[in-house]
Motif scaffolding. Structure first.
Motif, short mmCIF file in Angstrom:
data_model
loop_
_atom_site.label_atom_id
_atom_site.label_comp_id
_atom_site.label_asym_id
_atom_site.label_seq_id
_atom_site.Cartn_x
_atom_site.Cartn_y
_atom_site.Cartn_z
N LEU A 1 0.84 -1.20 -0.04
CA LEU A 1 0.01 -0.13 0.02
C LEU A 1 0.77 1.36 0.20
CD1 LEU A 1 -2.74 -0.98 2.57
CD2 LEU A 1 -2.98 -0.68 -0.05
N ALA A 2 2.02 1.22 0.84
CA ALA A 2 2.86 2.35 0.68
C ALA A 2 3.37 2.62 -0.76
CB ALA A 2 4.05 1.93 1.85
N LYS A 3 3.45 1.55 -1.36
CA LYS A 3 4.39 1.70 -2.59
C LYS A 3 3.23 2.38 -3.53
CE LYS A 3 7.75 -1.85 -3.07
NZ LYS A 3 8.09 -3.23 -3.50
N GLN A 4 2.10 1.88 -3.23
CA GLN A 4 0.81 2.59 -4.19
C GLN A 4 0.81 3.89 -3.78
OE1 GLN A 4 -2.91 0.22 -4.47
NE2 GLN A 4 -1.83 -1.60 -3.55
N ILE A 5 1.00 4.54 -2.70
CA ILE A 5 0.88 5.76 -2.23
C ILE A 5 2.08 6.47 -3.11
CG2 ILE A 5 1.33 7.47 -0.40
CD1 ILE A 5 -0.35 5.40 1.41
N ILE A 6 3.35 5.92 -2.75
CA ILE A 6 4.20 6.74 -3.51
C ILE A 6 4.06 6.84 -5.14
CG2 ILE A 6 6.96 6.15 -4.21
CD1 ILE A 6 7.17 4.78 -1.24
N ALA A 7 3.60 5.86 -5.59
CA ALA A 7 3.42 6.03 -7.01
C ALA A 7 2.33 6.95 -7.60
CB ALA A 7 2.63 4.40 -7.51
N VAL A 8 1.81 7.36 -6.49
CA VAL A 8 0.81 8.50 -6.92
C VAL A 8 1.38 9.76 -6.29
CG1 VAL A 8 -1.29 7.36 -7.64
CG2 VAL A 8 -0.73 8.23 -5.15
N SER A 9 2.63 9.86 -5.81
CA SER A 9 3.18 10.95 -5.21
C SER A 9 4.35 11.36 -5.83
CB SER A 9 3.67 10.57 -3.63
OG SER A 9 2.48 10.15 -2.75
N ASP A 10 4.53 12.88 -5.63
CA ASP A 10 5.74 13.45 -6.11
C ASP A 10 6.84 13.30 -5.56
OD1 ASP A 10 4.13 15.10 -8.57
OD2 ASP A 10 3.02 15.30 -6.71
N VAL A 11 6.76 13.27 -4.09
CA VAL A 11 7.91 13.30 -3.26
C VAL A 11 7.86 12.25 -2.31
CG1 VAL A 11 9.04 14.74 -1.47
CG2 VAL A 11 8.10 15.93 -3.62
N VAL A 12 9.06 11.75 -1.91
CA VAL A 12 9.23 10.73 -0.90
C VAL A 12 10.26 11.28 0.20
CG1 VAL A 12 9.86 8.41 -0.17
CG2 VAL A 12 8.47 8.78 -2.17
N MET A 13 9.92 11.31 1.47
CA MET A 13 10.76 11.72 2.46
C MET A 13 10.97 10.95 3.51
SD MET A 13 10.05 15.89 2.41
CE MET A 13 9.51 15.88 3.53
N GLU A 14 12.01 10.41 4.16
CA GLU A 14 12.32 9.42 5.12
C GLU A 14 13.58 10.08 6.13
OE1 GLU A 14 14.71 6.95 5.75
OE2 GLU A 14 15.76 7.23 3.84
N ASN A 15 13.44 9.74 7.36
CA ASN A 15 14.59 9.78 8.15
C ASN A 15 14.70 8.69 9.22
OD1 ASN A 15 12.31 10.97 9.56
ND2 ASN A 15 13.65 12.08 11.00
N TYR A 16 14.21 7.50 8.79
CA TYR A 16 14.53 6.12 9.49
C TYR A 16 16.06 6.13 9.72
CZ TYR A 16 9.76 4.23 9.04
OH TYR A 16 8.46 4.23 9.03
N SER A 17 16.46 5.11 10.51
CA SER A 17 17.74 4.81 10.57
C SER A 17 18.36 4.30 9.06
CB SER A 17 18.05 3.75 11.65
OG SER A 17 17.23 2.69 11.57
N SER A 18 19.60 4.45 8.70
CA SER A 18 20.21 3.88 7.43
C SER A 18 19.84 2.73 7.20
CB SER A 18 21.58 4.20 7.65
OG SER A 18 22.14 5.53 7.57
N GLY A 19 19.45 2.34 6.02
CA GLY A 19 19.17 1.07 5.50
C GLY A 19 17.62 0.61 5.79
N THR A 20 16.85 1.11 6.80
CA THR A 20 15.55 0.87 7.22
C THR A 20 14.44 0.77 5.72
OG1 THR A 20 15.92 1.51 9.19
CG2 THR A 20 13.48 1.12 8.54
N MET A 21 14.60 1.87 4.99
CA MET A 21 13.80 1.82 4.00
C MET A 21 14.11 0.79 2.74
SD MET A 21 11.19 4.45 4.25
CE MET A 21 10.75 5.08 2.72
N ASP A 22 15.41 0.56 2.56
CA ASP A 22 15.77 -0.31 1.90
C ASP A 22 15.19 -1.57 2.03
OD1 ASP A 22 17.11 1.54 -0.01
OD2 ASP A 22 18.86 1.38 1.55
N ARG A 23 15.52 -2.01 3.47
CA ARG A 23 14.86 -3.25 3.91
C ARG A 23 13.34 -3.53 3.68
NH1 ARG A 23 18.90 -2.40 7.77
NH2 ARG A 23 17.36 -1.54 9.38
N MET A 24 12.66 -2.42 4.17
CA MET A 24 11.19 -2.78 3.67
C MET A 24 10.83 -2.56 2.24
SD MET A 24 9.58 -0.18 6.71
CE MET A 24 10.12 1.19 6.24
N GLY A 25 11.86 -2.46 1.33
CA GLY A 25 11.43 -2.55 -0.22
C GLY A 25 10.97 -1.09 -0.59
N LEU A 26 11.18 -0.03 0.25
CA LEU A 26 10.91 1.36 0.06
C LEU A 26 12.09 2.35 -0.40
CD1 LEU A 26 8.23 1.44 2.60
CD2 LEU A 26 7.68 1.07 0.17
N GLY A 27 13.18 1.77 -0.58
CA GLY A 27 14.20 2.49 -0.80
C GLY A 27 14.28 3.28 -2.31
#
Lengths: 403, 406
Positions: A86-112
């Motif tokens: 669902l997060a990916k679907q939101i990104i697909a209709v968004s212009d901008v993604v912003m994150e400040n998880y610890s390094s590597g977290t977004m990648d591990r979730m498949g959202l890098g």
């Protein structure tokens, strides 16, 4: 009133705690539609004080409500692959993604960045970390104190002859946020001109190190480390805060010229100032500030802060009150200018907060709207934006993918 | 080969005697805009500020000036003389942005309000940075760094958690010995400027931005303001910080933050301290208990911190994922493997051959990366070049201004 510049821009906000939530909030005030993606299993500021009436509750935290105004909240379980989808679907209709998880977290979730570019090739993707996303310290846990200490800022903060001190206000987060907003606006302008998105990376330690050009220059020229000087200045004297009447009341006074000093000495009745060689010029005052400061404090101690400020400003001497945060929110000048706004919140009512530091043609741009309740916009985001049908939405809700 | 920045093709005129305005204009230049810094004939005040290589004052080598003014060209004009002022107005009429930064009385006296400048040039964006803003009951107040940091709430909040004052009645509020308020206002001024540019692409006209340094300071303390809004202003000497330890303690060679608010962090920390008997005491059994009994715990933890250097504590703790960190000197930061590997510092070389470094740009944009397009200008270096290139002034016209040496 100027046109809000980010109308039509949608932001998927994976921000944690302050830095990125603050950035996305300011972009929301500039007209962007911000979808804050929260995970109920790992809430932060929502469950931390201060709470309205000291009563804990996920919608009652000032720390959350005052950096997340004007956003929508969508609660997804990002530990569940369906939640990530669902997060990916939101990104697909968004212009901008912003994150400040610890390094590597977004990648591990498949959202890098590399994961989401196929979904949205022109995405502007911002990652902020205490130490950034590269380098040997990229995985270090970094709170504001650690950032103050690493960057060298603490080493130029402190009283004469005393140890390094930590700046207040948790400002590394929001200061870094200001650079993030600037970078984001530039990247969106670039995208509007070229169609090209990009990745943006920010390290909070580097943001703080930008405050120290003089110290970095001196150290790299000959190894000199800066001395701590309290509130004093290399050539302005007096340049300090002085006690006034009352408990913990202080006034800041900064004198640059001889004329300003004479005006100060006259209103403060500093004895013999006119012919006292110790204070005759900046050079002499620099040498004798240990003697001068107590004379000034003797005068300020008998007066209210506001009176000292008034008297000195009328005499052409730079002075200002040392305000605490409650006084900032109650300051008639900043209220009059529109800095302080009090958006209404469904659970906790109107609470004052600070907004942008500027007016545009006399008006404050982007007056904040309420902060969202936890998961308030789940239906709006998942059903309206992503077009997920009713029965599927109910199934996702029942399975805890949406909470 | 330098590539283009996001703002390449846009023109900026800067006229300021403050860090904030200079830094704001530099940030626009950092993004590729053509920035023309207009200096009075005797030069920007920060040319006289230092530090200087070898300690010898030289207006072309002041560290602060070099830092604030890279990615700009330099023009000297006495904007208070009528013949120079018309050249200044001509430059402004070519510009997308005018950045001004003075005390508000000076902005008015010098006629730098947008209504006076944009009549024939409605696209102009004027970004004005003043101590207390251009409007409001205190707008005429004089101010500087110290005043803004104080009136914006930052001095009162310093030292901040987990540091705290000894005696709140005697220990004064504190600023850092930097131009922090100037940088805060400068970055926010650049944000406001680029936001105005985006608005201009929609509505066609520019605007006047009235930015207050006092507010630029207050704006970066949202959590501090949230406390005041939802509870009360944070005391300068809080009793405990919710859960402990989250403390700033002396160690063998300096000071260190010891943070172990999560139970796993606490257990790891106690393992580092060789699991002393007291670690098992009921009074230290949770973060809340440790906060309640902090007076008893602090001296015990001090025994451990005082037995180690800051670097040892950082190494031990970070290996276990505990956020502990020592106060670095400037040198430790500059020379750290992290800063070196990220290539953050910029190498500079003074005309006398002395090498030194300055902080680089803290944002990495993949497609429009920061670049040092050009070093800070020498006094009047580009007066003739810019007046010719922007305005088509003839050499005779330029000489007649008296602002450039033949």
């Amino acid at each position: 009133m100027s046109t809000l510049p980010l109308k039509g821009i949608r932001i998927a906000d994976f921000g944690q705690i302050i830095a990125v939530p603050y950035t996305a909030q300011m972009l929301a005030w500039l007209g962007a539609e911000v979808v804050l993606i929260e995970t109920e299993q790992r809430l932060t500021t929502r469950i931390w004080p201060p709470f309205a009436e000291a009563e804990p509750g996920v919608n009652r935290s000032g720390g959350f409500n005052l950096v997340n105004t004007s956003k929508m909240s969508c609660t997804l379980n990002l530990r569940d692959p369906e939640g990530v989808d669902l997060a990916k679907q939101i990104i697909a209709v968004s212009d901008v993604v912003m994150e400040n998880y610890s390094s590597g977290t977004m990648d591990r979730m498949g959202l890098g960045y590399d994961d989401v570019r196929p979904l949205r090739p022109d995405v502007v993707y911002l990652s902020l970390g205490a130490f950034g996303r590269t380098g040997p310290m990229k995985d270090l846990v970094g709170f504001h104190s650690v950032i103050n200490l690493f960057s060298g800022l603490a080493s130029v903060t402190g009283h004469k002859g005393s140890h390094p001190r930590i700046m207040g206000g948790l400002f590394p987060d929001a200061f870094s946020g200001c650079y993030c907003i600037l970078a984001m606006l530039e990247a969106l302008y670039h995208r509007a001109n070229t169609g090209e998105g990009q990745h943006i990376e920010v390290a909070m330690t580097e943001v703080l190190a930008t405050l120290l050009p003089e110290a970095v220059m001196e150290y790299t020229l000959d190894g000199t480390e800066p001395e701590r000087v309290g509130n004093r200045h290399q050539y302005k004297v007096p340049h300090n805060v002085f006690r006034c009447q009352g408990q913990e009341k202080w006034v800041a006074i900064s004198v640059e010229s001889d004329a300003q000093f004479q005006a100060l000495a006259q209103v403060a009745g500093i004895p013999g100032w006119a012919d006292d060689h110790r204070f005759a010029n900046a050079e002499a005052r620099l040498k004798h500030q240990d003697e001068l400061e107590p004379l000034i404090q003797e005068w300020t101690m008998g007066l209210q802060v506001e009176d000292v400020v008034q008297i000195l400003q009328l005499s052409g001497v730079p002075a200002g009150p040392v305000l605490d945060s409650a006084q900032v929110l109650a300051d008639p000048h900043m209220i009059d200018r529109g800095f302080v706004q009090s958006p209404n919140h469904r659970e906790v009512g109107q609470r004052p907060m600070g907004t942008f530091s500027w007016n545009v043609d006399g008006d404050r741009p982007g007056v904040p709207m309420t902060a969202p309740l936890l998961g308030e916009h789940n239906r709006k985001v998942v059903q309206e934006l992503l077009q997920v049908p009713d029965d599927e939405f109910e199934r996702l809700l029942a399975n805890g993918v949406i909470s | 080969m330098l590539s283009e920045g996001a703002l390449t093709g846009l023109k900026v005129v800067e006229f300021t005697d403050q860090v904030a305005g200079s830094f704001c204009a530099r940030l626009l230049g950092d993004a590729g805009a053509d920035v023309v810094k207009v200096e009075p004939l005797n030069g920007d005040r920060y040319r006289r500020n230092g530090p200087y290589p070898g300690g010898v004052p030289d207006p072309e080598l002041s560290g602060l000036f070099l830092y604030l003014n890279s990615n700009k060209r330099g023009v000297t004009l006495d904007i208070e003389s009528s013949k120079n002022r018309s050249a200044f107005l001509d430059l402004t009429s070519e510009a997308d942005f005018l950045v001004v930064g003075q005390e508000s009385g000076e902005v008015e006296r010098l006629g730098l309000r947008r209504e006076l400048l944009a009549a024939a040039h409605p696209e102009l964006i004027v970004t004005s940075i003043t101590p207390f803003g251009l409007i409001g009951p205190n707008s005429s107040y004089l101010g500087d760094e110290l005043i803004a940091i104080s009136a914006g709430g930052m001095a009162y909040a310093t030292p901040g958690i987990p540091d705290k004052v000894g005696d709140p009645h005697l220990e004064p509020p504190l600023r850092s010995n930097t131009h922090m308020a100037g940088y805060l206002a400068g970055v926010q001024g650049a944000v406001a400027s680029v936001a105005a540019l985006l608005s201009r692409t929609i509505q066609g006209t520019g605007c006047e931005i009235d930015l207050s340094m006092q507010e630029a300071v207050a704006a970066v303390m949202p959590y501090e303001l949230a406390h005041a809004s939802y509870d009360e202003a944070k005391p300068r000497k809080p009793k405990v910080f919710g859960v402990m330890p989250n403390a700033y303690l002396p160690c063998q060679d300096g000071y260190v933050v010891v943070m172990a608010v999560m139970e796993a962090h606490w257990r790891n920390l106690m393992a580092l301290a060789d699991n002393p008997d007291w670690a098992e005491l009921e009074v230290f059994s949770s973060g809340v208990e440790r906060a309640r009994n902090w007076d008893a715990l602090e001296p015990l933890l001090l025994e451990w911190t005082m037995a180690h250097t800051g670097a040892e504590i950082a190494q031990l703790a970070q290996d276990k994922g505990i956020p502990c960190f020592p106060a670095y000197t400037v040198g430790q930061m500059v020379d750290s493997a992290h800063v070196t590997e990220r290539n953050f510092m910029i190498d500079m070389e003074a005309t006398g051959g002395q090498r030194f470094k300055l902080p680089g740009y803290p944002v990495r944009l993949e497609k429009t990366p920061w670049q040092l397009f050009r070093p800070a200008p020498k006094l009047g270096e580009h007066t003739a070049e810019v007046l010719d290139e922007w305005l088509g002034y003839s050499p005779e016209q330029i000489l007649a201004l008296g602002a450039v040496s033949a």
